[in-house]
Design a protein around this motif. Structure first.
Motif, short mmCIF file in Angstrom:
data_model
loop_
_atom_site.label_atom_id
_atom_site.label_comp_id
_atom_site.label_asym_id
_atom_site.label_seq_id
_atom_site.Cartn_x
_atom_site.Cartn_y
_atom_site.Cartn_z
N VAL A 94 0.84 -1.20 0.00
CA VAL A 94 0.00 0.00 0.00
C VAL A 94 0.87 1.25 0.00
N HIS A 95 1.89 1.26 0.86
CA HIS A 95 2.74 2.45 0.95
C HIS A 95 3.47 2.71 -0.36
N GLU A 96 4.01 1.66 -0.97
CA GLU A 96 4.72 1.82 -2.24
C GLU A 96 3.80 2.33 -3.34
N SER A 97 2.56 1.85 -3.32
CA SER A 97 1.60 2.26 -4.35
C SER A 97 1.24 3.74 -4.21
N ASP A 124 -9.24 5.13 6.40
CA ASP A 124 -9.05 3.90 7.15
C ASP A 124 -8.42 2.82 6.25
N LEU A 125 -7.27 3.16 5.70
CA LEU A 125 -6.60 2.26 4.76
C LEU A 125 -6.12 0.99 5.46
N PRO A 126 -5.95 -0.07 4.68
CA PRO A 126 -5.37 -1.29 5.26
C PRO A 126 -3.92 -1.04 5.69
N PRO A 127 -3.31 -1.97 6.42
CA PRO A 127 -1.91 -1.78 6.85
C PRO A 127 -1.02 -1.42 5.65
N LEU A 128 -0.16 -0.44 5.85
CA LEU A 128 0.61 0.10 4.73
C LEU A 128 1.59 -0.90 4.14
N GLY A 129 1.99 -1.91 4.93
CA GLY A 129 2.93 -2.89 4.43
C GLY A 129 2.26 -4.05 3.70
N GLN A 130 0.94 -4.01 3.64
CA GLN A 130 0.23 -5.13 3.02
C GLN A 130 0.26 -5.02 1.50
N VAL A 143 -7.62 2.38 -1.44
CA VAL A 143 -6.23 2.74 -1.76
C VAL A 143 -6.21 3.61 -3.03
N SER A 144 -7.01 3.25 -4.01
CA SER A 144 -7.06 4.04 -5.26
C SER A 144 -7.62 5.43 -4.99
N LEU A 145 -8.61 5.49 -4.11
CA LEU A 145 -9.17 6.81 -3.75
C LEU A 145 -8.11 7.63 -3.01
N ALA A 146 -7.36 6.96 -2.14
CA ALA A 146 -6.28 7.64 -1.42
C ALA A 146 -5.23 8.16 -2.41
N ALA A 147 -4.97 7.37 -3.44
CA ALA A 147 -3.99 7.80 -4.46
C ALA A 147 -4.46 9.08 -5.13
N SER A 148 -5.76 9.19 -5.37
CA SER A 148 -6.27 10.41 -6.01
C SER A 148 -6.16 11.61 -5.08
N LEU A 149 -6.08 11.37 -3.78
CA LEU A 149 -6.00 12.47 -2.81
C LEU A 149 -4.56 12.85 -2.48
#
Lengths: 309, 296
Positions: A94-97, A124-130, A143-149
């Motif tokens: 998740v963090h890398e993405s 409320d994203l999943p664990p960043l290392g997942q 995660v995709s929505l977070a990417a847009s933000l």
């Protein structure tokens, strides 16, 4: 503050029928605009044209005054977009993405972590290392929505942002969007009328590639010819007295002993006849269009266009 | 028309006033390369191909060790360069497989899966996106090829001693392998820009670069025509540079005054052909990628 604009925008694939015809609208500043229409209406096509994933057959699409098909980098610089179902690489976490998005948008390294934390808290994203490949559909969508933000772009283009989310996740996203719209410009396509009603201040109805109506949500009832009126008499009216209206209406329903909801063909002539008939029954305290929900407006508007037009 | 705010319940505070700087195309290139490389290095296809090349190379080396130093030295005419040339004869295949695995779907993945909806909405020019992926695919291809070179070098040291290794020729061969990888990945990218499905891109790249070119090469050689157009023919230069008895043209008599001619690309010729492939296919890939639409 950002802006987006489409001007006489049309899209056709090969010799097929146009999927978008002469669509024009422009918004700037802050707020949320709902982009509504049935499947195949041209909603996603419009968003794809805005971000340059498609090239227009005619017309132009601008993001902050720049066409993505001409200058992708500058057009998308201040824009976050969630279109269709984005798939970050399943091998990355998740963090890398999110990191690649932050770096592409010019965030310094220490700011990326802060932005990831902010998005993590907001959605409320999943664990960043997942790993992305191990996430559920709803988690990937968040995660995709977070990417847009990431990087806090002032313009957000969101295509069905709550698609694939469970009810709790939808509430979370709606809360986030309600917070964002205070200082962001959001164009959001959706099938969920209650969602658009809760988040958006303005709406654009599109059907068969054409814009049918665009206005503020609270002005829809005035713009759409209502087929229902609410009549309130000064005093109680017996049911028998209302039978008098049956000839010029399709349905008469008692809301209370003084208040009635009358459904008719929606024409001005019938409306005048109804008012005159009601005044014969008794003193009319109020005679007005029934309040119109977004869903009622949608249903009222969409079938009016013949399928083959 | 100006959108309005307000009228809805307030959500959480979201504005963070994030400082940003205008990312240059070069910075974007490194970002995309690192991102793509991070992905490739964790794929099953990378581990699979690396394992396969390592296994074949290890088995070759083990069989040679089993045969004994004296036998191998005799077989290779007491020349370490001959040994290296023969050991690296499959390098062309490894390059083709790696180019197909990592370049064959590098662009089609954006238009056949949701990957494009994640990456193509970023403020990155498509040619830069392509360049970053191209660099990553080439680096991974070189990692695979480098494994083969590592085994070859280890074998040469074992059988002939480090002082006997023609390091400059070996370096030259590796340099040609890099150019060959660039050319093969260019072709793979171009195929990837044409096809809509990742699997088809990988398959067509293998068929075109290996089966197609090799077959065509054999056919034109039967007609006594030098296969100067073939990338696999150019790839022969990787081993040829190490071959001390190198012959550009070999004529084999078939009897009744019939001859069969075999061409082996010279280093210069091989490099020219490879450079031509890069010059043609990479810009073509960029053009096709720039024009491609996300219609799915």
């Amino acid at each position: 503050m950002g802006s987006f604009e489409v001007s006489q925008l049309s899209k056709r694939y090969g010799a097929g029928p146009p999927v978008l015809q002469d669509v024009s609208f422009r918004y700037e500043g802050a707020g949320a605009i709902g982009y509504l229409g049935p499947n195949g209406a041209g909603k996603t096509t419009t968003l794809k044209l805005l971000v340059g994933l498609l090239r227009p057959t005619e017309g132009h699409a601008y993001l902050n005054g720049v066409e993505a098909t001409v200058d992708r980098k500058n057009a998308l610089w201040d824009v976050g977009a969630l279109i269709e179902t984005p798939e970050p690489y399943p091998t990355l976490n998740v963090h890398e993405s999110l990191d690649v998005v932050g770096r592409a948008r010019g965030l310094p390294r220490d700011e990326i972590d802060r932005e990831v934390d902010r998005c993590h808290a907001l959605l409320d994203l999943p664990p960043l290392g997942q790993r992305i490949g191990w996430l559920s559909k709803g988690q990937r969508q968040r995660v995709s929505l977070a990417a847009s933000l990431m990087g806090d772009p002032p313009v957000l283009l969101l295509d069905e942002p709550t698609s694939g989310l469970d009810p709790a996740e939808r509430v979370l996203v709606r809360r986030t969007l309600n917070g964002l719209k205070r200082d962001h410009l959001i164009l959001m396509s959706s099938h969920q009328m209650f969602e658009v009603a809760e988040v958006c201040d303005q709406v654009i109805f599109v059907h068969q590639g054409r814009v049918l109506l665009q206005d503020r949500v609270d002005r829809l009832a005035e713009r759409i010819r209502s087929r229902q009126v609410d009549v309130e008499f000064e005093g109680p009216v017996p049911v028998d007295a209302m039978q008098f209206l049956r000839e010029i209406s399709t349905e008469v329903v008692a809301v209370s002993d003084r208040r009635w909801r009358i459904t008719f063909d929606g024409t001005d002539a019938a409306r005048v006849q109804l008012l005159q008939a009601c005044q014969k029954i008794g003193p009319v305290f109020q005679f007005a269009n029934s309040s119109l929900s977004l869903e009622e407006a949608y249903l009222e508007l969409i079938p009016k266009v013949p399928e083959d037009s | 028309m100006r959108a309005s705010a307000g009228g809805s319940p307030a959500g959480p505070e979201t504005r963070s006033g994030v400082p940003r700087h205008r990312t240059s195309d070069l910075e974007h290139f490194w970002i995309i390369t690192a991102h793509q490389l991070g992905h490739y290095l964790r794929t099953n296809r990378f581990y699979g191909l690396l394992g396969f090349v390592s296994l074949i190379s290890a088995l070759t080396l083990a069989s040679q060790v089993d045969a004994g130093v004296a036998t191998i030295q005799l077989q290779q005419l007491y020349r370490s360069s001959e040994y290296l040339s023969n050991f690296l004869v499959y390098t062309g295949l490894w390059v083709v497989l790696a180019a197909a695995f990592f370049g064959g779907d590098a662009l089609s993945v954006d238009f056949s899966t949701g990957a494009g909806y994640y990456m193509l909405v970023l403020p990155v020019r498509r040619p830069v996106l392509l360049a970053g992926r191209y660099a990553a695919a080439t680096l991974v291809t070189l990692a695979i090829v480098g494994t083969s070179y590592a085994f070859a070098t280890a074998g040469a040291i074992y059988f002939f001693g480090a002082e006997q290794i023609p390091w400059s020729l070996l370096g030259g061969s590796l340099g040609i392998a890099i150019v060959y990888s660039l050319a093969a990945v260019s072709v793979a990218f171009c195929i990837s820009a044409f096809v809509r499905t990742p699997a088809a891109g990988v398959l067509i790249t293998v068929l075109a670069l290996y089966v197609g070119f090799t077959t065509l090469q054999s056919v034109v050689e039967l007609a006594n025509i030098e296969p100067w157009f073939s990338l696999s023919y150019a790839g022969g230069a990787m081993a040829a540079i190490l071959d001390t008895d190198f012959l550009h043209i070999q004529t084999i008599p078939l009897g009744q005054q019939q001859y069969y001619t075999i061409w082996v690309a010279t280093v210069a010729e091989g490099l020219e052909i490879m450079a031509a492939y890069v010059a043609v296919f990479l810009p073509l890939s960029a053009y096709l990628y720039q024009r491609a639409e996300s219609t799915g």
